[in-house]
Scaffold this motif. Structure first.
Motif: not given
Length: 236
Positions: A54-59
C-alpha cells in the motif's frame, strides 16, 4: 548504530481515509518487537505500507541501510524484509512443497534445497505432508506453512501479522514457543498481535498502536505495569 528497521512519521490509508498518522517505530538486529493494538488500530495497514503493498502518504522507511520509502514490494523482499500475512494466505490448491518453494521465488532461490531442510528441522510436520494440498491442512498447519514459506526467503527481519489468530489455546502456546525460538536464534522479528500477555512475555520492546498513532512504547515490564496501557488498549 542505526536500527535495522527505522520508520519515521509514516502516514497512509485508503481512498480519503487516513489510517496511519505519523507512526515512528524501530526494530534493531536480533530484536523481538511486539506491535500491539485492537482491531482497526492500523497494525495491518502499517505492515502493508512498510512492505510496499500500500503506498505511503508520507514519512520514511529505512531498512538495513537502504531507503525503502515507496519501494516496490519485490525490492522490499529482495532486501530481506519478509512478511507472514494475517490469515496465513497459503495457496490452497498447491502442495506444501510448492508453497514453500514459492517463498524463495524472489530471494535465496539458489539455496532453496538447504533452506527446505532448515524449515523441516523447525516444522517436521511439513516434511510429512509435502504432497498434500495446503487447503486441506488444519489452521495450525497452515500457519506453520506460512511461516516456513517466509523463512525460505532467508529474512533479515520477519514480520508476523497475527500468527495466533484462529488457533486453539494449545496451538497458540506452540506458536509463541516457535516465535521465541526464532528470536533466540538471532532473527529480528516484528510481532503484530492482539494477544498482549504472551507477546509481552517474549518481546524485547513493545509499541501500542491506537487510532493510527503510537501511544506507548517501552520495555514489556513497563507496559505490563502501566495503567495508561490498560486504558489505551483495554479501555479501562
Amino acid at each position: 548504530m542505526s536500527a535495522l528497521l527505522e520508520i519515521n512519521g509514516l502516514r497512509g490509508g485508503y481512498g480519503r481515509v487516513e489510517v496511519l498518522r505519523g507512526v515512528d517505530l524501530q526494530v534493531n538486529a536480533a530484536e523481538m518487537v511486539a506491535l500491539l493494538g485492537s482491531n482497526g488500530a492500523g497494525k495491518s495497514t502499517l505492515n502493508k505500507v512498510v512492505c510496499g503493498l500500500v503506498p505511503a502518504w508520507g514519512g520514511s522507511v529505512r531498512f538495513d541501510g537502504h531507503d525503502l520509502s515507496g519501494a516496490h514490494y519485490r525490492a522490499v523482499v529482495q532486501a530481506g524484509l519478509i512478511q507472514v500475512p494475517e490469515g496465513r494466505k497459503v495457496f490452497p490448491n498447491l502442495s506444501v512443497l510448492e508453497n514453500l518453494e514459492l517463498g524463495s521465488f524472489t530471494r535465496a532461490r539458489e539455496r532453496r534445497t538447504s533452506n527446505l531442510e532448515k524449515v523441516f528441522g523447525i516444522f517436521p510436520r511439513l516434511k510429512e505432508r509435502l504432497a498434500q494440498n495446503a487447503g486441506t491442512m488444519s489452521g495450525g498447519e497452515q500457519q506453520m506453512l506460512a511461516i516456513g514459506r517466509g523463512l525460505m526467503a532467508e529474512p533479515v527481519l520477519l514480520i508476523l501479522d497475527e500468527p495466533s489468530l484462529g488457533l486453539s489455546p494449545l496451538l497458540v502456546e506452540e506458536m509463541f514457543a516457535l516465535i521465541r525460538r526464532l528470536r533466540d536464534e538471532g532473527l529480528a522479528v516484528l510481532l503484530v498481535e492482539q494477544n498482549v500477555g504472551q507477546s509481552l512475555e517474549i518481546a524485547d520492546r513493545a509499541y501500542v498502536l491506537e487510532n493510527g498513532s503510537v501511544r506507548f512504547s517501552g520495555l514489556p515490564q513497563e507496559l505490563l505495569g502501566s495503567d495508561a496501557l490498560r486504558r489505551a488498549y483495554l479501555g479501562l
